[in-house]
Design an enzyme around this catalytic site. Structure first.
Site, mmCIF file in Angstrom:
data_model
loop_
_atom_site.group_PDB
_atom_site.id
_atom_site.type_symbol
_atom_site.label_atom_id
_atom_site.label_comp_id
_atom_site.label_asym_id
_atom_site.label_seq_id
_atom_site.Cartn_x
_atom_site.Cartn_y
_atom_site.Cartn_z
ATOM 1 N N HIS A 1 -37.588 66.368 -33.143
ATOM 2 C CA HIS A 1 -38.204 64.833 -33.779
ATOM 3 C C HIS A 1 -39.182 64.325 -32.975
ATOM 4 O O HIS A 1 -38.864 63.300 -32.290
ATOM 5 C CB HIS A 1 -36.971 63.995 -34.336
ATOM 6 C CG HIS A 1 -35.956 64.519 -35.199
ATOM 7 N ND1 HIS A 1 -36.034 64.070 -36.490
ATOM 8 C CD2 HIS A 1 -35.133 65.392 -35.156
ATOM 9 C CE1 HIS A 1 -35.223 64.729 -37.023
ATOM 10 N NE2 HIS A 1 -34.265 65.557 -36.179
ATOM 11 N N CYS B 1 -38.025 69.157 -38.141
ATOM 12 C CA CYS B 1 -36.696 69.399 -38.161
ATOM 13 C C CYS B 1 -36.267 70.190 -39.472
ATOM 14 O O CYS B 1 -36.630 71.458 -39.335
ATOM 15 C CB CYS B 1 -35.638 68.423 -37.847
ATOM 16 S SG CYS B 1 -34.251 68.861 -37.233
ATOM 17 N N ASP C 1 -18.467 36.609 -40.181
ATOM 18 C CA ASP C 1 -17.928 37.925 -40.458
ATOM 19 C C ASP C 1 -16.533 38.094 -39.566
ATOM 20 O O ASP C 1 -16.508 37.914 -38.317
ATOM 21 C CB ASP C 1 -18.774 39.114 -40.056
ATOM 22 C CG ASP C 1 -20.021 39.212 -41.043
ATOM 23 O OD1 ASP C 1 -20.124 38.368 -41.745
ATOM 24 O OD2 ASP C 1 -20.887 39.993 -40.682
ATOM 25 N N TYR D 1 -28.111 56.162 -47.029
ATOM 26 C CA TYR D 1 -28.067 55.315 -47.843
ATOM 27 C C TYR D 1 -27.239 53.837 -47.441
ATOM 28 O O TYR D 1 -27.695 52.838 -47.939
ATOM 29 C CB TYR D 1 -27.424 55.721 -49.181
ATOM 30 C CG TYR D 1 -28.273 56.607 -49.925
ATOM 31 C CD1 TYR D 1 -29.345 56.264 -50.701
ATOM 32 C CD2 TYR D 1 -27.944 58.040 -49.965
ATOM 33 C CE1 TYR D 1 -30.239 56.764 -51.299
ATOM 34 C CE2 TYR D 1 -28.811 58.728 -50.621
ATOM 35 C CZ TYR D 1 -29.773 58.328 -51.490
ATOM 36 O OH TYR D 1 -30.674 59.200 -52.243
ATOM 37 N N GLU E 1 -15.256 40.937 -38.677
ATOM 38 C CA GLU E 1 -15.515 42.017 -37.704
ATOM 39 C C GLU E 1 -16.134 41.380 -36.498
ATOM 40 O O GLU E 1 -16.195 42.115 -35.337
ATOM 41 C CB GLU E 1 -16.480 43.154 -38.491
ATOM 42 C CG GLU E 1 -15.881 43.362 -39.870
ATOM 43 C CD GLU E 1 -16.694 44.463 -40.360
ATOM 44 O OE1 GLU E 1 -16.420 45.590 -40.655
ATOM 45 O OE2 GLU E 1 -17.956 44.110 -40.208
ATOM 46 N N GLU F 1 -41.032 61.789 -33.748
ATOM 47 C CA GLU F 1 -41.416 60.304 -33.950
ATOM 48 C C GLU F 1 -40.497 59.602 -33.315
ATOM 49 O O GLU F 1 -40.999 58.336 -33.317
ATOM 50 C CB GLU F 1 -40.680 60.125 -35.640
ATOM 51 C CG GLU F 1 -39.242 60.370 -35.895
ATOM 52 C CD GLU F 1 -38.986 61.992 -36.284
ATOM 53 O OE1 GLU F 1 -39.883 62.969 -35.853
ATOM 54 O OE2 GLU F 1 -37.742 62.217 -36.850
ATOM 55 N N GLY G 1 -33.455 42.112 -34.829
ATOM 56 C CA GLY G 1 -33.966 43.324 -34.129
ATOM 57 C C GLY G 1 -35.380 43.108 -33.691
ATOM 58 O O GLY G 1 -35.836 43.288 -32.436
HETATM 59 N N1 GLN Z 1 -29.972 70.375 -41.386
HETATM 60 C C1 GLN Z 1 -30.865 71.150 -40.094
HETATM 61 C C2 GLN Z 1 -29.945 71.578 -39.153
HETATM 62 O O1 GLN Z 1 -28.829 70.978 -38.828
HETATM 63 C C3 GLN Z 1 -31.964 69.969 -39.952
HETATM 64 C C4 GLN Z 1 -31.597 68.640 -39.370
HETATM 65 C C5 GLN Z 1 -32.670 67.725 -39.249
HETATM 66 O O2 GLN Z 1 -33.508 67.690 -40.001
HETATM 67 N N2 GLN Z 1 -32.499 66.689 -38.417
HETATM 68 O O3 GLN Z 1 -30.360 72.176 -38.309
#
Ligand code: GLN
Length: 535
Positions: A508, A382, A149, A55, A151, A510, A19
């Protein structure tokens, strides 16, 4: 100019940084005035990574057009400043879904639908889509996984066909690993030879090799690799460990990676771009000595990629504030009223992380109560913003049972509630409120001042929202709703103006923060954290 297609494949092992190499090459070509986009093919069967546990696959990135995407698209955007879309991230699942839909529609009537040519044609169509539709000069396609792989085979077969069909307009950059055997004091090229053999077995001759290594490659090693792999010695590059990934474009430029690419596709090489703003950013990274310490309170603390874009946005913001970022991950499941002060007291600022579900949620309230009462700069993102609202309802408005209906469907004080349009949704995949929406900020609010504007656009990924029935009550008690969607009036930003910096965003921020254009809210947050440290 005809679009040029560059494929980036990997061998020997994953996590070699395909990447970053793709993004670095894009950066270098872009600096020469070309329009470049980067695409990622993921060989798994999920339609998109939206349903994957962090994870398994780290953070889920979100594009402007609301696609839940692989986190590599975040690197692409941070490096190039070019927005990606749904077309930039394709999985095996989506390829099959499209082919099966076509089959049901009758598009292949009478024909047996097979991997070759139907799946490979669909892959090829998706590669070329970005070239023809959006008119990019270069489309760089990163193939996820490693050669060998099972896949990856249909993708590699498509690459083979495209190389044949497109001739000079197509090339393959193969990334491998050169291990150093300490006992023998030697760099070993055998794994590279094997992985190139693998590619050759499926009919692909790589044009360029990038060797990932922890030690400088000798001229001898390069010659040997070139000889065994049918590659020009000048097309063997090293990608050595560097203190910052943002140095990779420069190290690639030093070795002339972009020049070789241009020569091979028959374009003039021209002058070496100066990359001045990029170098300035790097200088800031290396020159920063004073530290700003930020804690991220979340439940995925043992996982470095779970909050990737937040880490990067904080890092950019710290760098532009001439500070070295020290990130502390605080496990929300382990936070209690008893240990909160000792855990958070050394932080200059706190981020309350996004997330889903009940696990670790109470710890976020504990952290927020501490942050609010001690006036620590705090950024809720969020779910983090939703937690700010809930904590305020419990401890300031006095609603002990206040909650989000995500955590407690029966709560009497549902200050965070399921969005109306979500009530009829039953499928999990791709059904949240996703992508970029406009937001109007209140004139004079801290958020508006940070952005230097009252009209912004940010990306979303959620099902729940601030319950507007409570808006007046919150505002009266000191938590203001300072950002809302101009059409639906959904509350996008809350803040407590009385405090130094206590802001929550339903979106978000970010995802839009890039190396050369850091998100203003993050920059302002770090500034507040630095102020807090001084006092
Ligand atoms: N779980 C919360 C919702 O669905 C916040 C989601 C998140 O933090 N991206 O609104």
């Amino acid at each position: 100019m005809e679009t040029k297609y560059i494929f980036v494949t990997g061998g020997v092992t994953s996590s070699l940084g395909k990447g970053i190499i793709s993004a670095s090459l894009a950066k270098l070509l872009q600096a020469r005035g070309y329009r470049v986009t980067i695409q990622k093919f993921d060989p798994y069967i999920n339609i998109d990574p939206g349903t994957l546990n962090p994870y398994e696959h780290g953070e889920c990135y979100v594009t402007v057009d609301g696609h839940e995407a692989d986190l590599d698209l975040g690197h692409y955007e941070r490096f190039t400043n070019v927005e990606t879309t749904r077309a930039n991230n394709i999985t095996t699942g989506r390829i099959y879904q499209n082919v099966i839909e076509k089959e049901r529609r009758g598009d292949y009537l009478g024909k047996t639908v097979q991997i070759i040519p139907h799946i490979t044609d669909e892959i090829k169509r998706n590669v070329k889509l970005l070239g023809t539709k959006n008119q990019y000069d270069f489309v760089i396609t990163e193939i996820g996984g490693t050669v060998g792989d099972i896949e990856s085979l249909p993708f590699l077969e498509s690459v083979r066909q495209l190389k044949w069909e497109l001739g000079k307009n197509c090339m393959v950059v193969h990334l491998t690993y050169v291990p150093y055997i300490a006992a023998a004091k030697e760099l070993k090229t055998k794994p590279t030879q094997h992985s190139v053999k693998h590619l050759q077995e499926v009919g692909i001759q790589p044009d360029i090799l990038v060797l990932r290594t922890e030690h400088e490659l000798t001229a001898d090693v390069r010659r040997k690799v070139a000889l065994f792999c049918n590659v020009d010695p000048s097309a063997v590059f090293q990608s050595i460990d560097v203190p910052s990934v943002f140095e990779v474009p420069l190290r690639m430029q030093d070795q002339g990676l972009d020049e070789i690419v241009l020569q091979k596709v028959g374009l003039p090489v021209g002058e070496k771009p100066a990359l001045a703003p990029w170098k300035e950013f790097l200088n800031k990274i290396y020159n920063a000595t004073e530290i700003v310490t930020i804690g991220i309170v979340g439940k995925y603390v043992e996982l470095q990629d779970a909050y990737k874009s937040i880490n990067e946005a904080l890092f950019q913001a710290a760098t532009y504030n001439n500070r070295k970022l020290k990130l502390e991950f605080i496990h929300s499941e382990k936070l209690t009223n008893e240990n909160v002060a000792s855990q958070l007291k050394d932080l200059d600022g706190i981020v309350i992380a996004p997330g889903f579900g009940n696990r670790g949620i109470e710890g976020k309230f504990v952290a927020l109560k501490y942050a609010r009462e001690n006036n620590v700069p705090t950024f809720g993102i969020c779910l983090g913003m939703q937690c700010m609202v809930i904590e305020f309802a419990r401890n300031v408005l006095g609603y002990d049972d206040a909650n989000s209906t995500e955590m407690d469907v029966k709560t009497k004080h549902n200050v965070i509630d399921l969005m109306e349009e979500q009530k009829s949704v039953s499928n999990y995949g791709g059904t949240m409120r996703l992508g970029a929406y406009e937001c109007t900020l209140t004139q004079g609010s801290k958020a508006a001042k940070a952005y230097g504007s009252t009209d912004i656009k940010e990306r979303h990924r959620h099902r729940f929202e601030f319950n507007s029935d409570y808006r007046a009550e919150f505002e009266k008690a000191g938590m203001k709703c300072v950002g809302e969607n101009p059409e639906t009036h959904l509350v996008e930003v809350v803040e407590i103006p009385e405090l130094n910096w206590f802001i929550g965003t339903q979106y978000h921020p970010e995802y839009t923060s890039t190396v050369l254009k850091p998100n203003p809210l993050f920059v302002d947050f770090i500034k507040a954290a630095i102020e807090n440290k001084k006092n």
